[in-house]
Motif scaffolding. Sequence first.
Motif, mmCIF file in Angstrom:
data_model
loop_
_atom_site.group_PDB
_atom_site.id
_atom_site.type_symbol
_atom_site.label_atom_id
_atom_site.label_comp_id
_atom_site.label_asym_id
_atom_site.label_seq_id
_atom_site.Cartn_x
_atom_site.Cartn_y
_atom_site.Cartn_z
ATOM 1 N N TRP A 103 31.840 13.013 29.998
ATOM 2 C CA TRP A 103 32.641 13.408 31.165
ATOM 3 C C TRP A 103 33.891 14.150 30.741
ATOM 4 N N ARG A 104 34.546 13.627 29.688
ATOM 5 C CA ARG A 104 35.782 14.271 29.240
ATOM 6 C C ARG A 104 35.508 15.667 28.678
ATOM 7 N N VAL A 105 34.479 15.789 27.852
ATOM 8 C CA VAL A 105 34.226 17.088 27.230
ATOM 9 C C VAL A 105 33.676 18.081 28.243
ATOM 10 N N LEU A 106 33.016 17.597 29.290
ATOM 11 C CA LEU A 106 32.526 18.500 30.327
ATOM 12 C C LEU A 106 33.679 19.269 30.957
ATOM 13 N N ILE A 107 34.747 18.550 31.321
ATOM 14 C CA ILE A 107 35.886 19.195 31.976
ATOM 15 C C ILE A 107 36.496 20.241 31.053
ATOM 16 N N ALA A 108 36.616 19.915 29.770
ATOM 17 C CA ALA A 108 37.178 20.878 28.828
ATOM 18 C C ALA A 108 36.231 22.054 28.620
ATOM 19 N N ALA A 109 34.938 21.769 28.539
ATOM 20 C CA ALA A 109 33.967 22.839 28.294
ATOM 21 C C ALA A 109 33.918 23.823 29.453
ATOM 22 N N GLU A 110 34.029 23.319 30.676
ATOM 23 C CA GLU A 110 33.974 24.203 31.836
ATOM 24 C C GLU A 110 35.134 25.190 31.861
ATOM 25 N N MET A 111 36.201 24.850 31.186
ATOM 26 C CA MET A 111 37.357 25.736 31.167
ATOM 27 C C MET A 111 37.156 26.948 30.266
ATOM 28 N N VAL A 112 36.195 26.855 29.323
ATOM 29 C CA VAL A 112 36.129 27.909 28.306
ATOM 30 C C VAL A 112 34.752 28.536 28.123
ATOM 31 N N VAL A 113 33.688 27.966 28.705
ATOM 32 C CA VAL A 113 32.360 28.513 28.418
ATOM 33 C C VAL A 113 31.865 29.468 29.485
ATOM 34 N N GLY A 114 32.720 29.828 30.430
ATOM 35 C CA GLY A 114 32.361 30.902 31.338
ATOM 36 C C GLY A 114 31.623 30.499 32.587
ATOM 37 N N VAL A 115 31.693 29.241 32.997
ATOM 38 C CA VAL A 115 31.078 28.867 34.269
ATOM 39 C C VAL A 115 31.993 29.304 35.402
ATOM 40 N N ALA A 116 31.398 29.512 36.586
ATOM 41 C CA ALA A 116 32.160 30.035 37.718
ATOM 42 C C ALA A 116 32.393 28.999 38.801
ATOM 43 N N VAL A 117 31.965 27.753 38.575
ATOM 44 C CA VAL A 117 32.172 26.692 39.546
ATOM 45 C C VAL A 117 32.144 25.358 38.795
ATOM 46 N N GLY A 118 32.971 24.416 39.254
ATOM 47 C CA GLY A 118 33.055 23.125 38.585
ATOM 48 C C GLY A 118 34.488 22.619 38.594
ATOM 49 N N LEU A 119 34.664 21.331 38.330
ATOM 50 C CA LEU A 119 35.996 20.741 38.366
ATOM 51 C C LEU A 119 36.868 21.253 37.226
ATOM 52 N N GLY A 120 36.305 21.370 36.034
ATOM 53 C CA GLY A 120 37.073 21.911 34.923
ATOM 54 C C GLY A 120 37.460 23.355 35.152
ATOM 55 N N TYR A 121 36.526 24.125 35.664
ATOM 56 C CA TYR A 121 36.811 25.523 36.006
ATOM 57 C C TYR A 121 37.924 25.603 37.048
ATOM 58 N N SER A 122 37.891 24.697 38.031
ATOM 59 C CA SER A 122 38.908 24.710 39.090
ATOM 60 C C SER A 122 40.287 24.392 38.539
ATOM 61 N N ILE A 123 40.384 23.451 37.612
ATOM 62 C CA ILE A 123 41.669 23.130 37.001
ATOM 63 C C ILE A 123 42.216 24.340 36.253
ATOM 64 N N SER A 124 41.328 25.009 35.525
ATOM 65 C CA SER A 124 41.753 26.195 34.782
ATOM 66 C C SER A 124 42.246 27.286 35.716
ATOM 67 N N GLN A 125 41.498 27.548 36.785
ATOM 68 C CA GLN A 125 41.887 28.585 37.730
ATOM 69 C C GLN A 125 43.163 28.212 38.488
ATOM 70 N N ALA A 126 43.302 26.926 38.836
ATOM 71 C CA ALA A 126 44.507 26.488 39.538
ATOM 72 C C ALA A 126 45.749 26.682 38.682
ATOM 73 N N THR A 127 45.603 26.521 37.381
ATOM 74 C CA THR A 127 46.735 26.739 36.480
ATOM 75 C C THR A 127 47.140 28.213 36.465
ATOM 76 N N TYR A 128 46.140 29.076 36.458
ATOM 77 C CA TYR A 128 46.432 30.511 36.401
ATOM 78 C C TYR A 128 47.143 31.001 37.665
ATOM 79 N N VAL A 129 46.727 30.485 38.821
ATOM 80 C CA VAL A 129 47.307 30.957 40.088
ATOM 81 C C VAL A 129 48.448 30.049 40.566
ATOM 82 N N ILE A 130 48.852 29.109 39.747
ATOM 83 C CA ILE A 130 49.967 28.187 40.035
ATOM 84 C C ILE A 130 49.696 27.391 41.312
#
Length: 298
Positions: free
Chosen positions: A230-257
């Motif tokens: 579960w932990r590595v999934l969230i981190a992996a979604e931030m960097v492996v190029g997926v376009a949907v997911g909780l990790g991806y959302s955290i990454s995108q939310a950081t970029y758009v503040i």
Amino acid sequence: MGIQNREDKILNSLLESRADNEHVIDVPRDHTYTIITNILTFLIGIFIVLLIWQGFAVLYNDYIGNSLIPFTTPLEAFERLFELLSGGNMFGVTIYDHVFASLKRWTMGYVISAVIGILTGLILGYSTRLYPVGIIPVHILQMILGLAWIPIAMLMFGLGDESAIFIIAMTAMAPIIINVSSGIRKAPPVIMRVANMVGSSKFSIFSNILIPYASLDIINGLRIGLANAWRVLIAAEMVVGVAVGLGYSISQATYVIDYSSAFVCIMVICAIGLFVEKVVFVSIEKYIRRKIGLEEGV
């Protein structure tokens, strides 16, 4: 002798009456009390977390922080959560789509690691000759951080779900193998010798001796592997190029503040993890403990 026999009968009658009353009244009452206590303990723990969160947010916003963007409070995060649960949009899709995508990757990667991990652990634990050599690569695998698999995953599978699933499987596999093999090796050798002497089949030995002895270790291995996945999934979604997911959302939310959305994703991640740990695994563990005689229950 007559007086003693009469006293024995009275004592036995009182003990039987007490046992009957405990069976009818005390056990359900104790069971209900335990459930209520567990729920209250859980709620108190959640309240403490929210209290610390609120206290830090107030302290940061009023006295520490120099940023124009305030630290998100629990109330703001819950307001955003209710908005998203009501059908609000988060980076092009609903929060349900993000959760489903993450759970899908998590489940696929974890199932692969569980199947391979359990089979490998059973083989290593059963074979006294293979274990000393075979467990060394497993320990090496355990030392590799989950994110360290990212370049290998991207080289093999490119960007997308396959890379995330590969990273999850590799990260969750080692603790499962170690705990399963360790549990199998806990079976007393004398019981194994007796089983072989009476002509028990290998399947019978596994199902009636090794698996019961290793059952709690197997559950612990699956529990640790699931948490790692579960932990590595969230981190992996931030960097492996997926376009949907909780990790991806955290990454995108950081970029758009959009920090309230980021906190919502963190809350959902914690809620799912707590549900799996406190409901699923605790229930399975209690069932197994009752089956093997380590815990009483109804």
